[in-house]
Design a protein around this motif. Sequence first.
Motif: not given
Length: 233
Positions: A43, A96-97, A99-101, A174, A176-177, A180-181
Motif C-alpha cells: 500500500r 479507497p484510492r 486500495t483500488a490500485v 465493497t 465488488r471491490q 475484484e482485488r
Amino acid sequence: MTTTASPVVVAVDGPAGSGKSSVSRAAARELGYDFLDTGAAYRGLAWHALDAGIDLDDADAVRGLLAAFDYRVVPAPGGAHVSVGGADVTEAIREPRVTAVVSSVARVPEVRVALNDVFRRLIRETPSPGIVVEGRDITTVVAPDAQVRILLTADEEVRIARRAAELTPDQAATARQLAERDKADAKVVDFLTAADGVTTLDSTHLNFAETIQAVVDLVHDTVGDPTEDGGAL
Ligand SMILES: Nc1ncnc2c1ncn2[C@@H]1O[C@H](COP(=O)(O)OP(=O)(O)O)[C@@H](O)[C@H]1O
Ligand SMILES: Nc1ccn([C@@H]2O[C@H](COP(=O)(O)OP(=O)(O)O)[C@@H](O)[C@H]2O)c(=O)n1
C-alpha cells in the motif's frame, strides 16, 4: 542464557477481509510477539506511485520507484506507524484510492523481490522472541520455513460483511471491490489453497476472540506455552 536465537515466525496468509491483520495483531499481542503487516508496504508503494503521479499500469515506471522507496515501520503504543519518504502515511494507505490500485504494483515481479527483502530484514531484526507476519505469500515465499504457517480463510459473503461493517455504507461496492482485488491478486500468488504443511483456519463460524485463540493455540501447540510448566522459559 543466550538471547540471540532466531525469532519464532508465525506466517499468516489469506484473502481480503479474512481477518489477517486484526487477528494477527491481536494474537501477536497475546503471545508477546512482534507483528508485521506486509500489505502495508504494498500500500505504501501504491501511495508513493499515486503521489508521484505515475501511470500504475506502466510496470517500468513502477519499477523505477523502487530504488528511492524509503519505507519505514515505526513502533508506536497504539499500533505501528508507517512512513514513506518521511511522510506519515499510516492513514492514507487505507484510503479507497490506494486500495483500488495496490494490486497493480503488487503484480510487478521486481516489486515483490524488493519488498520480500525488506520483510525478511524486518523479521530478522525483530527485538521480540517471535513475530506474526501476515500477507498473501508469507507461508510460501517470504517465510516458507516459518515454525507456524496458517491460511486464514472465511466465506466470501462473511468477508464482505465484515469489511462493509467497518468501511462503507455501500455494500454492493465493497463486495465488488473485494472480489475484484482478490481476483487480481490471485493471478500473482495462490492464497486460496493451503500449501503443504500449512494449516487452514476457517473463521466463517468463529467470532473474533475465537479466531485469535485458535491462532494462539496453534502457536502454543507447535512451540510450547511458556506459561505452562516445562515451557520454553
Ligand atoms: N472471526 C471474526 N469474526 C468477526 N469479525 C472479524 C473476525 N475476524 C476479523 N474480523 C473483522 O473483520 C474485518 C476485516 O478484518 P481484517 O483484519 O482487516 O482482514 P484482512 O487483513 O484479512 O483484510 C475487521 O473489522 C475485523 O475486526
Ligand atoms: N504479502 C502480500 C501482502 C499484500 N499484497 C498486496 O497488497 C494488497 C493490500 O494488502 P492488505 O493485506 O493490506 O489487504 P487487505 O487484505 O487487508 O485488504 C493486496 O491486495 C495485494 O495486492 C501482496 O501482494 N502480497
